[in-house]
Design a protein around this motif. Structure first.
Motif, PDB file in Angstrom:
ATOM      1  N   GLU A 114       0.841  -1.190   0.000  1.00 40.20           N
ATOM      2  CA  GLU A 114       0.000   0.000   0.000  1.00 40.20           C
ATOM      3  C   GLU A 114       0.881   1.246   0.000  1.00 40.20           C
ATOM      4  O   GLU A 114       2.055   1.189   0.364  1.00 40.20           O
ATOM      5  N   PHE A 115       0.290   2.381  -0.393  1.00 44.60           N
ATOM      6  CA  PHE A 115       1.001   3.654  -0.365  1.00 44.60           C
ATOM      7  C   PHE A 115       0.231   4.641   0.505  1.00 44.60           C
ATOM      8  O   PHE A 115      -1.002   4.625   0.525  1.00 44.60           O
ATOM      9  N   ALA A 116       0.978   5.459   1.227  1.00 47.99           N
ATOM     10  CA  ALA A 116       0.364   6.482   2.076  1.00 47.99           C
ATOM     11  C   ALA A 116       0.960   7.836   1.718  1.00 47.99           C
ATOM     12  O   ALA A 116       2.179   7.960   1.557  1.00 47.99           O
ATOM     13  N   TYR A 117       0.091   8.846   1.616  1.00 48.61           N
ATOM     14  CA  TYR A 117       0.528  10.166   1.187  1.00 48.61           C
ATOM     15  C   TYR A 117       0.480  11.201   2.310  1.00 48.61           C
ATOM     16  O   TYR A 117       0.849  12.360   2.109  1.00 48.61           O
ATOM     17  N   ASP A 118       0.015  10.775   3.471  1.00 47.37           N
ATOM     18  CA  ASP A 118       0.055  11.658   4.649  1.00 47.37           C
ATOM     19  C   ASP A 118      -0.058  10.788   5.904  1.00 47.37           C
ATOM     20  O   ASP A 118      -0.228   9.566   5.822  1.00 47.37           O
ATOM     21  N   ASP A 119       0.047  11.433   7.047  1.00 51.91           N
ATOM     22  CA  ASP A 119       0.066  10.716   8.324  1.00 51.91           C
ATOM     23  C   ASP A 119      -1.245   9.973   8.592  1.00 51.91           C
ATOM     24  O   ASP A 119      -1.244   8.865   9.125  1.00 51.91           O
ATOM     25  N   ILE A 120      -2.346  10.576   8.209  1.00 50.31           N
ATOM     26  CA  ILE A 120      -3.651   9.938   8.445  1.00 50.31           C
ATOM     27  C   ILE A 120      -3.766   8.638   7.645  1.00 50.31           C
ATOM     28  O   ILE A 120      -4.189   7.601   8.164  1.00 50.31           O
ATOM     29  N   GLN A 121      -3.375   8.694   6.364  1.00 52.16           N
ATOM     30  CA  GLN A 121      -3.397   7.488   5.526  1.00 52.16           C
ATOM     31  C   GLN A 121      -2.453   6.423   6.070  1.00 52.16           C
ATOM     32  O   GLN A 121      -2.784   5.232   6.084  1.00 52.16           O
ATOM     33  N   LEU A 122      -1.287   6.849   6.501  1.00 49.75           N
ATOM     34  CA  LEU A 122      -0.300   5.898   7.013  1.00 49.75           C
ATOM     35  C   LEU A 122      -0.852   5.132   8.203  1.00 49.75           C
ATOM     36  O   LEU A 122      -0.769   3.898   8.249  1.00 49.75           O
ATOM     37  N   LYS A 123      -1.414   5.836   9.159  1.00 55.74           N
ATOM     38  CA  LYS A 123      -1.939   5.177  10.357  1.00 55.74           C
ATOM     39  C   LYS A 123      -3.109   4.256  10.027  1.00 55.74           C
ATOM     40  O   LYS A 123      -3.227   3.155  10.582  1.00 55.74           O
TER      41      LYS A 123
END
Length: 298
Positions: free
Chosen positions: A145-154
């Protein structure tokens, strides 16, 4: 000589493994070898069945899990049974992306720094995006998966960690994806991987027509030479044997190693057979080369 093709297993790559095993088994029959196919379910039954059948050679077509992480290899070594592919230690290390990166760094081979995370507390200091999140011990782009900010990452971390015990998080690489297939330390032509939509995930890997495979890759010769040099260094440093495949991303002419596959797929859409075919090594010839490597240095 009796050959037992072992496939299946209990990993998330089970169905791909069965397809690989079936193709390998048919090729061996075409070559007039005494070959049987065994679709195993779990580690205990797999090892017990192999010991009961007592084949001369085990052709390992398991992807992921106990068949690729060195567990099966160690059991066969204990009972002095020949098998295809790399030894138990090499298999264990290459299956672990974090361990692999540590060794690559020692040899000054480009690979992006990664964080090994087991708990959400491990990711609180990540503040540079985008990032790639993936299981530490899986193949076939499963769970990537890819995350583009802290909210997505968590959010994505919390979901993935439920299924996978360990995740690694690294900088998202933007560039050209390529794969280098090798057989008995020799480099085959580089393949450029160009998905028609999205990135090279499980669906794009195993859906016919979803990805364009370009041979030879549209890469300048100096970068190809460097990739081949890296491949040969890896093959020797990791004590690889038989066939392997090294996945890379090229960013600003730097080839970053993503992972090393010690049991490459052998399905109709798999990359190792495509690379071999491009230099007139057909599927049956490739299978026989891998088979014969089981005797080298045993």
């Amino acid at each position: 000589m009796s050959i037992l093709v072992v496939c299946g297993g209990d990993s998330s790559e089970r169905e791909v493994s069965i397809r690989s095993g079936s193709a390998i088994h048919q090729a061996l029959l075409n070559l007039k070898y005494d070959a049987q196919k065994y679709i195993c379910e779990n580690k205990k039954d797999c090892i017990e069945t192999i010991l009961k059948k007592k084949p001369d050679v085990v052709f390992i077509a398991l992807h992921g899990g106990f068949g690729e992480d060195g567990t099966l290899q160690a059991a066969l070594e204990m009972h002095n049974i020949k098998y295809t592919g790399s030894n138990s230690l090499t298999s264990k290390v290459c299956m672990n992306k974090f361990f692999t990166k540590a060794i690559l760094k020692e040899y000054h081979i480009p690979t992006k720094p990664a964080l090994l995370a087991k708990d959400i507390k491990d990711i609180i200091n990540i503040n540079s995006f985008p990032v790639c999140i993936k299981p530490n011990n899986e193949g076939s782009s499963i769970g990537v998966e890819f995350a583009y900010d802290d909210i997505q990452l968590k959010a994505k971390f919390s979901e993935l960690i439920k299924q996978f015990k360990e995740l690694i998080i690294e900088e998202k690489i933007t560039g050209i994806e390529v794969t280098l297939s090798m057989i008995n330390s020799e480099c085959l032509p580089l393949i450029e991987i160009a998905p028609k939509k999205g990135f090279y995930d499980y669906q794009n890997k195993y859906t016919s027509g979803a990805t364009e495979y370009i041979i030879p890759a549209r890469i300048n010769q100096s970068t190809i030479d460097e990739i081949n040099r890296i491949g040969k260094t890896i093959y020797k440093a990791f004590y690889c044997k038989g066939a392997i495949r090294i996945d890379m991303m090229i960013e600003k002419n730097i080839p970053y190693v993503l992972e090393i596959n010690t049991i490459p797929g052998m399905t109709q859409t798999s990359l190792l057979p495509k690379a071999a075919k491009s230099v007139n090594i057909n599927f049956e010839m490739l299978v026989e080369k891998i088979l014969k490597s089981a005797y080298e240095g045993f």
